[in-house]
Motif scaffolding. Sequence first.
Motif, short mmCIF file in Angstrom:
data_model
loop_
_atom_site.label_atom_id
_atom_site.label_comp_id
_atom_site.label_asym_id
_atom_site.label_seq_id
_atom_site.Cartn_x
_atom_site.Cartn_y
_atom_site.Cartn_z
N ALA A 149 -14.33 5.48 -6.09
CA ALA A 149 -13.16 5.35 -5.23
C ALA A 149 -12.30 4.20 -5.72
N ILE A 150 -11.03 4.30 -5.48
CA ILE A 150 -10.11 3.18 -5.68
C ILE A 150 -9.87 2.60 -4.30
N VAL A 151 -10.10 1.29 -4.16
CA VAL A 151 -9.95 0.66 -2.85
C VAL A 151 -8.99 -0.52 -2.95
N VAL A 152 -8.37 -0.83 -1.84
CA VAL A 152 -7.46 -1.97 -1.73
C VAL A 152 -7.84 -2.73 -0.46
N PRO A 153 -7.44 -4.00 -0.36
CA PRO A 153 -7.69 -4.73 0.89
C PRO A 153 -7.00 -4.02 2.06
N THR A 154 -7.54 -4.15 3.25
CA THR A 154 -6.98 -3.47 4.42
C THR A 154 -5.54 -3.89 4.71
N ASN A 155 -5.15 -5.10 4.31
CA ASN A 155 -3.79 -5.56 4.58
C ASN A 155 -2.82 -5.26 3.43
N SER A 156 -3.24 -4.48 2.45
CA SER A 156 -2.38 -4.14 1.31
C SER A 156 -1.23 -3.23 1.74
N GLU A 157 -0.11 -3.39 1.06
CA GLU A 157 1.02 -2.48 1.27
C GLU A 157 0.77 -1.12 0.61
N ILE A 158 -0.19 -1.07 -0.30
CA ILE A 158 -0.55 0.19 -0.96
C ILE A 158 -1.47 0.96 -0.01
N LYS A 159 -1.01 2.14 0.42
CA LYS A 159 -1.78 2.94 1.38
C LYS A 159 -2.22 4.28 0.79
N THR A 160 -1.54 4.73 -0.28
CA THR A 160 -1.84 6.03 -0.88
C THR A 160 -1.85 5.92 -2.40
N MET A 161 -2.35 6.94 -3.06
CA MET A 161 -2.32 6.98 -4.52
C MET A 161 -0.87 6.99 -5.01
N ALA A 162 0.00 7.65 -4.28
CA ALA A 162 1.43 7.68 -4.65
C ALA A 162 2.01 6.26 -4.61
N ASP A 163 1.61 5.46 -3.62
CA ASP A 163 2.07 4.07 -3.56
C ASP A 163 1.61 3.31 -4.79
N LEU A 164 0.38 3.51 -5.18
CA LEU A 164 -0.17 2.82 -6.36
C LEU A 164 0.58 3.23 -7.62
N VAL A 165 0.78 4.51 -7.80
CA VAL A 165 1.50 5.00 -8.98
C VAL A 165 2.91 4.44 -9.02
N GLU A 166 3.56 4.41 -7.88
CA GLU A 166 4.92 3.86 -7.80
C GLU A 166 4.93 2.39 -8.23
N ARG A 167 3.97 1.62 -7.74
CA ARG A 167 3.89 0.20 -8.13
C ARG A 167 3.63 0.04 -9.62
N LEU A 168 2.74 0.86 -10.15
CA LEU A 168 2.44 0.76 -11.57
C LEU A 168 3.65 1.11 -12.43
N LYS A 169 4.39 2.12 -12.03
CA LYS A 169 5.59 2.51 -12.78
C LYS A 169 6.67 1.44 -12.69
N ALA A 170 6.79 0.82 -11.54
CA ALA A 170 7.84 -0.19 -11.33
C ALA A 170 7.56 -1.45 -12.15
N ASP A 171 6.31 -1.95 -12.09
CA ASP A 171 5.99 -3.19 -12.81
C ASP A 171 4.46 -3.35 -12.86
N PRO A 172 3.83 -2.85 -13.93
CA PRO A 172 2.36 -2.93 -14.03
C PRO A 172 1.83 -4.36 -13.94
N SER A 173 2.63 -5.35 -14.32
CA SER A 173 2.16 -6.74 -14.27
C SER A 173 2.00 -7.24 -12.84
N LYS A 174 2.53 -6.53 -11.88
CA LYS A 174 2.41 -6.93 -10.47
C LYS A 174 1.20 -6.30 -9.78
N VAL A 175 0.42 -5.52 -10.52
CA VAL A 175 -0.78 -4.89 -9.97
C VAL A 175 -1.99 -5.44 -10.72
N ALA A 176 -2.90 -6.07 -10.00
CA ALA A 176 -4.09 -6.66 -10.60
C ALA A 176 -5.31 -5.78 -10.32
N TRP A 177 -6.19 -5.68 -11.32
CA TRP A 177 -7.42 -4.91 -11.21
C TRP A 177 -8.58 -5.87 -11.39
#
Length: 140
Positions: free
Chosen positions: A98-126
Amino acid sequence: MKSLHILAPSSPGSGYDQLARTIQQVLQEKKLSGPVEVQNVAGGGGTVGLSQFVTTRPRHPSALVVGFALVGGVLTTKSAVTLDQAVPVARLMGDVDAIVVPTNSEIKTMADLVERLKADPSKVAWAGGSIGGMITLRQA
């Protein structure tokens, strides 16, 4: 079989080691094999063990324990030795990931994650896991 050598491409106590030792126990308890030796070879997300398995001439019938992290390890390390050089024999388990995020994250769906990655991958930490293994997502 008179004997079997099982290579677990990780450290003692790891998931691969536990699976290899369970196979060892069952084969010996059910008298399906003579001695079963488990060898641990850690490093490179499993690719060090894979390389040794593929390139070493075995003294006995041999098997390699493989899982999702080794598939990822081959890709991550750009290993010269790949799983194409081994022959799958049996599937004993499956990975549920599973891909998980903190409960208070603005990312709620896989589409949200993909959108963030496309916008600026440096702003998403793994984070987390071994080379090639599953990871945890943290919003930067």
